[in-house]
Design an enzyme around this catalytic site. Structure first.
Site, PDB file in Angstrom:
ATOM      1  N   SER A  62       0.797  -1.242   0.000  1.00 52.80           N
ATOM      2  CA  SER A  62       0.000   0.000   0.000  1.00 52.80           C
ATOM      3  C   SER A  62       0.823   1.282   0.000  1.00 52.80           C
ATOM      4  CB  SER A  62      -0.949   0.010   1.194  1.00 52.80           C
ATOM      5  OG  SER A  62      -1.987  -0.898   0.954  1.00 52.80           O
ATOM      6  N   LYS A  65       0.240   3.300  -2.998  1.00 58.98           N
ATOM      7  CA  LYS A  65      -0.948   4.153  -3.159  1.00 58.98           C
ATOM      8  C   LYS A  65      -0.565   5.629  -3.218  1.00 58.98           C
ATOM      9  CE  LYS A  65      -3.910   0.737  -0.815  1.00 58.98           C
ATOM     10  NZ  LYS A  65      -4.548   0.372   0.467  1.00 58.98           N
ATOM     11  N   TYR A 189      -3.919  -2.571 -10.135  1.00 60.88           N
ATOM     12  CA  TYR A 189      -3.805  -2.417  -8.674  1.00 60.88           C
ATOM     13  C   TYR A 189      -2.909  -3.500  -8.064  1.00 60.88           C
ATOM     14  CZ  TYR A 189      -5.068  -2.399  -3.755  1.00 60.88           C
ATOM     15  OH  TYR A 189      -5.003  -2.397  -2.378  1.00 60.88           O
ATOM     16  N   TYR A 241      -4.566   3.858   8.139  1.00 61.11           N
ATOM     17  CA  TYR A 241      -5.933   3.327   8.308  1.00 61.11           C
ATOM     18  C   TYR A 241      -6.480   3.678   9.694  1.00 61.11           C
ATOM     19  CZ  TYR A 241      -3.603   0.782   4.637  1.00 61.11           C
ATOM     20  OH  TYR A 241      -2.838   0.482   3.553  1.00 61.11           O
ATOM     21  N   VAL A 259       1.199  -3.671   3.755  1.00 62.92           N
ATOM     22  CA  VAL A 259       1.192  -4.962   4.453  1.00 62.92           C
ATOM     23  C   VAL A 259       2.441  -5.812   4.179  1.00 62.92           C
ATOM     24  CG1 VAL A 259      -1.299  -5.219   4.851  1.00 62.92           C
ATOM     25  CG2 VAL A 259      -0.300  -6.077   2.723  1.00 62.92           C
TER      26      VAL A 259
HETATM   27  N1  GLN Z   1      -2.300  -5.342  -1.821  1.00 58.19           N
HETATM   28  C1  GLN Z   1      -2.864  -5.223  -0.510  1.00 58.19           C
HETATM   29  C2  GLN Z   1      -4.366  -5.403  -0.548  1.00 58.19           C
HETATM   30  O1  GLN Z   1      -4.977  -4.894  -1.436  1.00 58.19           O
HETATM   31  C3  GLN Z   1      -2.503  -3.885   0.049  1.00 58.19           C
HETATM   32  C4  GLN Z   1      -3.031  -3.660   1.443  1.00 58.19           C
HETATM   33  C5  GLN Z   1      -2.065  -2.930   2.321  1.00 58.19           C
HETATM   34  O2  GLN Z   1      -0.867  -2.868   2.084  1.00 58.19           O
HETATM   35  N2  GLN Z   1      -2.582  -2.410   3.399  1.00 58.19           N
HETATM   36  O3  GLN Z   1      -4.953  -6.011   0.290  1.00 58.19           O
END
Ligand code: GLN
Length: 311
Positions: A62, A65, A189, A241, A259
């Site tokens: 993420s 993003k 994505y 988050y 993650v």
């Molecule tokens: N690729 C992961 C997902 O879509 C990214 C989530 C994350 O890093 N928080 O679940």
């Protein structure tokens, strides 16, 4: 001073007994050892300070993003904000619950739904490989490193198990909030999340945010100072988050987690920092990465509520 400090932090983190849980819902990430810890700090003068596994590649997940948001803002400008809001969600990164209540418009670009909506803008009218190429080109140019690439095994692993993300995308499509095709958007994505980078590469890629949007080498704007400020504001309020408030409370820096266990944090005017440790907190943020940033920001006095003397 900084070198000693981060060497100390890395030594302590290497032996910390409580390391969190490696992400298991993406099978390829479940294979990564929780023993790793790396840190890289690029300071405003361009110097690089590294310790631990700073040159080992990991899945940025993420953290991507932030780069996708920059790419979408460059290509589509303010239109991005018709697709996503700018409010913290207070819920898990992959939550679906708010989407129904808010007619398919995700709260912010850093929860999964919001990131998928942003990626949909990048993917619009393109083949998946063109959308992925656009994000990868941006990341490579920000880091000044053409060797950065997508880990195909991670992308495949997530695509094979990404049922929740498919649900989020289809649900938004039903509100007309993404243009689709859903399959293309998801492919882009999953591949952007599977970009592999080391802490050193990630800290380099974040330099423009410490310099109010300017490229550290050419001095040219990558984004305007206002846009850099707004991206940083979103990182501070939404980057972790439902643990964003706690992160702001303890660290006080705009930052984005993934993650894979990576975190990119920006001390405006001072430093771009990347940390990596694969074990996660229950909210999906790197446990030791967060601890390391708490120690570093406290020791250096680096937080956005304590501006540099020059400002
Ligand atoms: N690729 C992961 C997902 O879509 C990214 C989530 C994350 O890093 N928080 O679940």
């Amino acid at each position: 001073m900084l070198d000693t400090l981060i060497a100390d932090i890395a030594a302590r983190m290497a032996t910390a007994p409580d390391r969190g849980q490696v992400a298991r819902y993406i099978p390829e990430l479940a294979k990564v050892s929780p023993a790793h810890f790396g840190i890289a700090v690029v300071t405003a003068d361009g110097r690089e300070h590294v310790a631990g596994d700073a040159d080992l590649s990991f899945s940025i997940q993420s953290v991507s993003k932030v780069f996708a948001l920059v790419e979408a803002l460059q290509a589509h400008g303010e239109r991005v904000w018709q697709r996503v809001g700018r409010e913290p969600s207070g819920s898990a990164f992959n939550s679906i619950i708010q989407l129904e209540l808010e007619q398919g418009r995700p709260r912010n670009p850093f929860i999964n739904a919001g990131a998928i909506a942003v990626t949909d803008l990048i993917a619009e009218g393109n083949e998946p490989r063109e959308g992925i190429g656009a994000i990868l080109r941006l990341v490579r140019s920000l880091a000044g490193d053409d060797t950065i690439n997508v880990d195909g095994a991670v992308a495949y692993s997530e695509a094979a198990t990404g049922f929740r993300n498919a649900a989020l995308a289809n649900y938004m499509r039903s509100f007309g909030m993404i243009a689709g095709p859903v399959e293309t958007t998801l492919q882009v994505y999953f591949h952007q999340c599977a970009i592999a980078m080391s802490c050193r590469q990630l800290a380099r890629a974040g330099r423009f945010l410490m310099h109010a949007g300017r490229c550290p080498t050419s001095g040219k704007p990558i984004v305007s100072p206002e846009r850099a400020r707004r991206i940083a504001a979103l990182m501070l309020t939404c980057g972790h988050y439902d643990a964003s408030g706690e992160f702001a409370f303890e660290v006080g820096l705009p930052a984005k987690s993934g993650v894979g266990g990576g975190i990119l944090a920006i001390a405006p005017g001072r430093a771009s920092i990347a940390v990596w440790s694969p074990g996660l907190s229950p909210q999906g943020n790197s446990l030791l990465g967060t601890k390391a940033l708490e120690e570093l920001s406290r020791a250096m006095g680096w937080n956005v509520f304590n501006p540099p003397p020059a400002c």
